[in-house]
Design an enzyme around this catalytic site. Sequence first.
Site, PDB file in Angstrom:
ATOM      1  CG  ASP A 157      54.063  54.181  62.796  1.00  0.00           C
ATOM      2  OD1 ASP A 157      53.417  54.923  62.033  1.00  0.00           O
ATOM      3  OD2 ASP A 157      55.093  53.569  62.449  1.00  0.00           O
ATOM      4  CG  ASP A 160      45.490  57.867  56.349  1.00  0.00           C
ATOM      5  OD1 ASP A 160      46.422  58.452  56.928  1.00  0.00           O
ATOM      6  OD2 ASP A 160      45.459  57.683  55.113  1.00  0.00           O
TER       7      ASP A 160
END
Length: 280
Positions: A157, A160
């Site tokens: 998770d 960017d």
Amino acid sequence: MRGFVFLENDPFSPIRYIYRVSGILYSGKSRYQEIVVLESPDFGKMLVLDGVVQLTERDEFFYHEMLAHVILHAHPNPKTVLIVGGGDGGTLREVLKHSSVKRVQLVELDRQVIEVSKRFFPGLAGGFSDPRVHVKCMDGTHYVRQAGDHFDVVIVDATDPVGYGKRLFTDQFFADVLSVLSETGMFVIQTESLHFHHKFVADMQIRLSKLFKVVELYCIPLATYAGNWWTFSIASTKHPVDAQNRKQEVITKYYDEEAHKKAFVPRNLHRKLLDGSLDW
Ligand code: AG3
């Protein structure tokens, strides 16, 4: 309207979002990044890292459910899970819904993200007190390189692929992830927008295909990530992943058997991504 606006500063996106904001609940700088919690009249509380929206209370469940439950229903019997990143606890909350899961190792670089989430996002961070959960605050790439353990499922998770986030998208990291997977292990990672970053998505898929027998791509429509058509790259050492391989018992808002199947991109699109012939 009273209040002001927040202009997102997403260096990986060609457009910028402007949000109405009714308050700044927290603003601080950790060793790694700027952490801000905003209150929005439209999206509830929002977690912003280095100027980029990571989650909003209103739509976080789409992302977290689809990141956690696709892989956990593709795997026939997931007992051990490694989460890399995910310090807000949203992915962890979904993983813990599975009674088959006996142990979760969460490795988050920035301890302050966990602390801020516990304070401002109790609806996400509740899982940190579950006895099945073990937390390490360190660089996930170092963890997978030296971990003695094996995991049935590895979930990344990540933020960017800029700054610290970059290191979770390299060949070396993917190879190290493969080495910590059990025999029937599976791996999933968020891989940005198919509208804005399809070259990046294709690159990730091609690189994963060199290591894993099964590599697929699925998407969800996310309002609050610029580019919206958000992708997840999923890889498996043995079993297929594009349909449930076990019955769903967990309670969800969006994820179900049909959402699982329909999230995968059409075959033709997938082929074009992999052979480099997508001409968008
Ligand atoms: N992880 C970050 C997903 C990428 C967000 N990117 C963006 N908005 N440009 C989300 C963390 C939630 N657990």
